[in-house]
Motif scaffolding. Structure first.
Motif, PDB file in Angstrom:
ATOM      1  N   GLU B 130       0.781  -1.222   0.000  1.00  0.00           N
ATOM      2  CA  GLU B 130       0.000   0.000   0.000  1.00  0.00           C
ATOM      3  C   GLU B 130       0.827   1.295   0.000  1.00  0.00           C
ATOM      4  N   PRO B 131       1.912   1.353   0.754  1.00  0.00           N
ATOM      5  CA  PRO B 131       2.688   2.601   0.752  1.00  0.00           C
ATOM      6  C   PRO B 131       3.146   3.011  -0.650  1.00  0.00           C
ATOM      7  N   VAL B 132       3.439   2.047  -1.518  1.00  0.00           N
ATOM      8  CA  VAL B 132       3.873   2.429  -2.871  1.00  0.00           C
ATOM      9  C   VAL B 132       2.734   2.434  -3.886  1.00  0.00           C
ATOM     10  N   THR B 133       1.775   1.530  -3.743  1.00  0.00           N
ATOM     11  CA  THR B 133       0.736   1.417  -4.773  1.00  0.00           C
ATOM     12  C   THR B 133      -0.559   2.124  -4.407  1.00  0.00           C
ATOM     13  N   GLY B 134      -0.727   2.455  -3.160  1.00  0.00           N
ATOM     14  CA  GLY B 134      -1.997   3.027  -2.744  1.00  0.00           C
ATOM     15  C   GLY B 134      -3.047   1.975  -2.472  1.00  0.00           C
ATOM     16  N   GLY B 135      -2.675   0.702  -2.631  1.00  0.00           N
ATOM     17  CA  GLY B 135      -3.587  -0.389  -2.296  1.00  0.00           C
ATOM     18  C   GLY B 135      -4.888  -0.352  -3.070  1.00  0.00           C
ATOM     19  N   VAL B 136      -5.975  -0.743  -2.382  1.00  0.00           N
ATOM     20  CA  VAL B 136      -7.282  -0.823  -3.037  1.00  0.00           C
ATOM     21  C   VAL B 136      -7.766   0.556  -3.485  1.00  0.00           C
ATOM     22  N   MET B 137      -7.414   1.568  -2.716  1.00  0.00           N
ATOM     23  CA  MET B 137      -7.907   2.915  -2.997  1.00  0.00           C
ATOM     24  C   MET B 137      -7.258   3.538  -4.233  1.00  0.00           C
ATOM     25  N   GLY B 138      -6.098   3.035  -4.581  1.00  0.00           N
ATOM     26  CA  GLY B 138      -5.386   3.663  -5.680  1.00  0.00           C
ATOM     27  C   GLY B 138      -4.646   4.898  -5.212  1.00  0.00           C
ATOM     28  N   THR B 139      -4.056   5.612  -6.140  1.00  0.00           N
ATOM     29  CA  THR B 139      -3.274   6.770  -5.737  1.00  0.00           C
ATOM     30  C   THR B 139      -3.375   7.881  -6.770  1.00  0.00           C
ATOM     31  N   LEU B 140      -3.264   9.102  -6.289  1.00  0.00           N
ATOM     32  CA  LEU B 140      -3.305  10.251  -7.198  1.00  0.00           C
ATOM     33  C   LEU B 140      -1.931  10.441  -7.830  1.00  0.00           C
ATOM     34  N   VAL B 141      -1.935  10.919  -9.044  1.00  0.00           N
ATOM     35  CA  VAL B 141      -0.677  11.201  -9.733  1.00  0.00           C
ATOM     36  C   VAL B 141      -0.675  12.677 -10.090  1.00  0.00           C
ATOM     37  N   PRO B 142       0.307  13.427  -9.585  1.00  0.00           N
ATOM     38  CA  PRO B 142       0.348  14.857  -9.918  1.00  0.00           C
ATOM     39  C   PRO B 142       0.674  15.047 -11.394  1.00  0.00           C
ATOM     40  N   ALA B 143      -0.091  15.871 -12.072  1.00  0.00           N
ATOM     41  CA  ALA B 143       0.151  16.104 -13.493  1.00  0.00           C
ATOM     42  C   ALA B 143       1.307  17.067 -13.666  1.00  0.00           C
ATOM     43  N   PRO B 144       2.181  16.812 -14.626  1.00  0.00           N
ATOM     44  CA  PRO B 144       3.288  17.753 -14.861  1.00  0.00           C
ATOM     45  C   PRO B 144       2.758  19.058 -15.442  1.00  0.00           C
ATOM     46  N   THR B 145       3.335  20.151 -15.000  1.00  0.00           N
ATOM     47  CA  THR B 145       2.860  21.445 -15.508  1.00  0.00           C
ATOM     48  C   THR B 145       3.438  21.727 -16.883  1.00  0.00           C
ATOM     49  N   THR B 146       2.773  22.592 -17.608  1.00  0.00           N
ATOM     50  CA  THR B 146       3.217  22.967 -18.958  1.00  0.00           C
ATOM     51  C   THR B 146       4.622  23.552 -18.896  1.00  0.00           C
ATOM     52  N   PRO B 147       5.542  23.042 -19.715  1.00  0.00           N
ATOM     53  CA  PRO B 147       6.939  23.495 -19.608  1.00  0.00           C
ATOM     54  C   PRO B 147       7.184  24.798 -20.355  1.00  0.00           C
ATOM     55  N   PHE B 148       8.277  25.428 -20.051  1.00  0.00           N
ATOM     56  CA  PHE B 148       8.782  26.637 -20.735  1.00  0.00           C
ATOM     57  C   PHE B 148       7.713  27.733 -20.861  1.00  0.00           C
ATOM     58  N   GLY B 149       6.755  27.733 -19.985  1.00  0.00           N
ATOM     59  CA  GLY B 149       5.711  28.752 -20.070  1.00  0.00           C
ATOM     60  C   GLY B 149       4.957  28.772 -21.396  1.00  0.00           C
ATOM     61  N   LEU B 150       4.863  27.598 -22.044  1.00  0.00           N
ATOM     62  CA  LEU B 150       4.145  27.539 -23.319  1.00  0.00           C
ATOM     63  C   LEU B 150       2.671  27.848 -23.105  1.00  0.00           C
ATOM     64  N   PRO B 151       2.069  28.574 -24.033  1.00  0.00           N
ATOM     65  CA  PRO B 151       0.654  28.938 -23.883  1.00  0.00           C
ATOM     66  C   PRO B 151      -0.258  27.765 -24.219  1.00  0.00           C
ATOM     67  N   LEU B 152      -0.158  26.678 -23.467  1.00  0.00           N
ATOM     68  CA  LEU B 152      -0.968  25.490 -23.735  1.00  0.00           C
ATOM     69  C   LEU B 152      -1.793  25.138 -22.508  1.00  0.00           C
ATOM     70  N   GLY B 153      -3.007  24.688 -22.746  1.00  0.00           N
ATOM     71  CA  GLY B 153      -3.805  24.184 -21.636  1.00  0.00           C
ATOM     72  C   GLY B 153      -3.238  22.849 -21.189  1.00  0.00           C
ATOM     73  N   GLN B 154      -3.595  22.415 -19.980  1.00  0.00           N
ATOM     74  CA  GLN B 154      -3.092  21.151 -19.459  1.00  0.00           C
ATOM     75  C   GLN B 154      -3.414  19.995 -20.403  1.00  0.00           C
ATOM     76  N   ASP B 155      -4.640  19.942 -20.912  1.00  0.00           N
ATOM     77  CA  ASP B 155      -5.025  18.815 -21.773  1.00  0.00           C
ATOM     78  C   ASP B 155      -4.293  18.873 -23.115  1.00  0.00           C
ATOM     79  N   GLN B 156      -4.070  20.092 -23.616  1.00  0.00           N
ATOM     80  CA  GLN B 156      -3.319  20.218 -24.867  1.00  0.00           C
ATOM     81  C   GLN B 156      -1.883  19.733 -24.691  1.00  0.00           C
ATOM     82  N   TRP B 157      -1.285  20.147 -23.609  1.00  0.00           N
ATOM     83  CA  TRP B 157       0.110  19.779 -23.317  1.00  0.00           C
ATOM     84  C   TRP B 157       0.239  18.261 -23.146  1.00  0.00           C
ATOM     85  N   MET B 158      -0.695  17.662 -22.439  1.00  0.00           N
ATOM     86  CA  MET B 158      -0.643  16.211 -22.252  1.00  0.00           C
ATOM     87  C   MET B 158      -0.798  15.482 -23.586  1.00  0.00           C
TER      88      MET B 158
END
Ligand SMILES: Nc1ncnc2c1ncn2[C@@H]1O[C@H](COP(=O)(O)OP(=O)(O)OP(=O)(O)O)[C@@H](O)[C@H]1O
Ligand SMILES: [Mg+2]
Lengths: 265, 338
Positions: B130-158
């Motif tokens: 559980e400490p590494v996998t989050g177990g049954v509940m799962g775990t949140l993953v922080p999304a990486p922010t848009t690099p170099f200040g590019l004018p892109l929305g999060q979904d566009q960048w992903m």
């Protein structure tokens, strides 16, 4: 070819030397103490009635089968425990009785695959197209085109194998085997299913291959006229045993050989 | 430039434009399609080039996703470090799994790998992990922010990040196909005995193909963790493995661009059948798949091949046609069937 078989084998150390080779499949002793020496630069015919063990012998030499006992030596190296890769690298090329091509691939790719062991590389440089991979690819292409031209396959180089006639497929197999730059070329019934004129052309090709590239040839063939016209020596197997060995004319007049063939057919 | 290359370039440009034309949820869906396409390309290598069938690649997908989550949450490293970690780990794992797979062929191999897909989700739920996998509940993953200040929305960048991986991994797969290693794999697919006689190390190339396909699935898993920003064992049931195979079959086994069509199929078609009749969605899905297989047994690649043949089908005219006698049967190294 004036020299007799025995004269030739005395004068040079054999390229391939098979000693007391046996292989058993269940109750069948497919090869029973077979001996054969092949001197470099010769064309040796290997004949015998159906089921005599000719193909089995090829498969033992290229290590697709594991002999039950006996020894196979190639250029002084014992092959009994070698892998098929080692055999190919040492310079034993072959074709198959029932054409074994890479059917979904082009003629060019088939012949390129023949050059596989003559080149080195790794999957990482291949996937990243690194300079060493590209250099390698150029040398593979050079080899492949050389033998495609040699066998007159330039027109069909980009055709898929499955679109070709049997005669052409057989030439592709020979080109593929030559791309391995073999010292010994083993041909298993190359004339099977070919027309009269194709067979005649094939005979000339074998002699030319031997003369142009100094390749020793072991030829399994049922087409007697072809075997007798191109071979320097002929060896006969019957029921997995050596029956006779000699020049084509000696074999033609050998009573045992005549009996083996007539007695069965 | 031939029509195929031209179409690919146009397709590439169109793919880059997608997040600027579509909005919101559609961009997310497009990203998912590209992610599946990457995983399917791995199967293109394994099945299309090398002729091995595996049903367990959902497990490698999961492994990639979890390794990305662990890289971010546990080791607190930047997201781009997650890709090489997951890629190498999945490759090694896949390569090792390829060894027992060597003894199996066809359906048996499919079945053995299927156990992998079934076994992985419960393992991920184990409490001591559980400490590494989050177990049954799962775990949140922080999304990486848009690099170099590019004018892109999060979904566009992903989406663009995912597309970058698709292009890179497509390029590598294509390079493989026309290389010495790729030809060795195809030789094994077409005729393993002749391949051996040509001196090809059959075991090596089969396990390499397995490792590569696992790597592709693992990278796809990494991307999916970043895009969905949450992972749990229930996101990687054995259905994922089945969907990937469906995508492979729909796109065509040996044609890399088909992976996109396969990806689109597994993302869009379930939604589509859902709108017709929610309770019968599964049945519709199966039926549609069956109809497709009847119409285009070779998948999308078969259609393309039909309408844009690679080369003018070269008729072999250099020689008179010889009699065909038994040259077409299955290849045997021993006796002919006479
Ligand atoms: N893999 C195998 N398993 C069992 N028996 C085999 C195998 N390979 C060959 N044999 C047997 O070995 C014997 C020799 O067969 P082989 O194919 O070598 O004959 P051949 O001389 O090549 O005949 P042909 O001229 O018909 O090609 C036959 O009795 C055959 O049944
Ligand atoms: Mg035979």
């Amino acid at each position: 070819m004036a020299s007799t078989a025995s004269g030739a084998t005395e004068s040079r150390t054999p390229l391939l030397s098979i000693k007391n080779l046996c292989i058993r499949f269940g109750g069948v002793l497919a090869l029973d103490n077979v001996n054969l020496d092949i001197s470099p630069g010769r064309i040796v015919g290997l004949i015998g009635p159906n089921g005599a063990g000719k193909t089995t012998m090829f498969n033992c030499i290229s290590r697709l089968y594991q002999p039950t006992s006996g020894r196979i030596e190639f250029a002084g190296e014992d092959l009994t425990t070698s892998t098929p890769q080692r055999i190919a690298r040492l310079g034993i090329g072959r074709t198959f009785q029932n054409v074994a091509s890479f059917d979904e691939l082009s003629v060019l790719d088939n012949v390129r695959i023949g050059a596989h062991t003559r080149s080195t590389g790794n999957i990482v440089s291949d996937m990243l197209s690194l300079p060493n991979a590209r250099r390698q690819e150029r040398s593979i292409d050079e080899t492949a085109y050389k033998f495609i031209d040699y066998l007159g396959l330039a027109d069909v180089a980009h055709s898929t194998i499955s679109s070709l006639s049997l005669g052409t497929r057989k030439r592709v197999e020979i080109a593929r085997a030559l791309a391995m730059s073999p010292r010994l070329l083993m041909l298993d019934e190359p004339a099977g299913g070919l027309t009269h004129s194709e067979v005649a052309e094939l005979g000339r090709l074998f002699v030319k291959i031997r003369d142009d590239w100094q390749i020793t040839i072991l030829l399994v063939e049922h087409h007697m006229q072809l075997v007798m016209s191109v071979s320097d020596e002929v060896t006969v197997l019957n029921f997995g045993k050596n029956l006779a060995h000699g020049t084509p004319s000696q074999i033609r007049s050998n009573p045992d050989v005549i009996h083996a063939y007539l007695g069965r057919s | 430039m031939n029509i195929r290359t031209l179409s690919l370039i146009i397709l590439g440009i169109a793919l880059v434009l997608v997040p600027f034309v579509l909005k919101g949820y559609l961009v997310f869906q497009a990203t998912t399609i590209v992610i599946y396409a990457i995983a399917i390309m791995g199967l293109n290598i394994l099945t299309g080039l090398n002729g091995q069938i595996a049903l367990g690649h959902g497990a490698f997908f999961a492994m990639g996703a979890y390794l990305m989550a662990i890289t971010l949450n546990v080791w607190e490293l930047p997201f781009y470090v997650g890709f090489p970690i997951a890629g190498v780990a999945c490759f090694v794992f896949g390569f090792l799994f390829g060894f027992p797979a060597l003894r199996l062929e066809g359906v048996y191999l499919a079945l053995a790998t299927f156990t992998l897909a079934v076994a992985v989700p419960p393992v991920l739920k184990l409490s001591f992990l559980e400490p590494v996998t989050g177990g049954v509940m799962g775990t949140l993953v922080p999304a990486p922010t848009t690099p170099f200040g590019l004018p892109l929305g999060q979904d566009q960048w992903m989406y663009l990040l995912t597309l970058l991986f698709l292009f890179l991994m497509y390029g590598m797969a294509q390079a493989l196909k026309s290389s010495r290693s790729g030809r060795a794999m195809m030789a094994i697919r077409d005729n393993p005995i002749a391949a051996r006689a040509m001196g090809i190390n059959v075991a090596l190339y089969k396990t390499l193909a397995f490792g590569l396909s696992a790597l592709y699935a693992g990278i796809a898993g990494c991307l999916s963790a970043l895009v969905i920003q949450f992972i749990s064992a229930d996101s990687f049931t054995f259905f994922l493995s089945v969907y990937l195979i469906v995508g492979l079959v729909v796109g065509g086994a040996a044609w890399f661009p088909g992976a996109l069509i396969g990806g689109a199929y597994i993302v869009l078609v379930p939604n589509l059948v859902e709108t017709f009749s929610p309770p019968l969605a599964g049945s519709f899905y199966g039926l549609l798949l069956m109809v497709m297989m009847l119409i285009i047994p070779k998948g999308a690649s078969g259609l393309i091949e039909k309408f844009f043949p690679r080369r003018p089908s070269a008729s072999d005219t250099s020689r008179p046609a010889p009699r065909e006698d038994g040259g077409d049967g299955p290849v045997t190294i021993g006796r002919p069937g006479r």
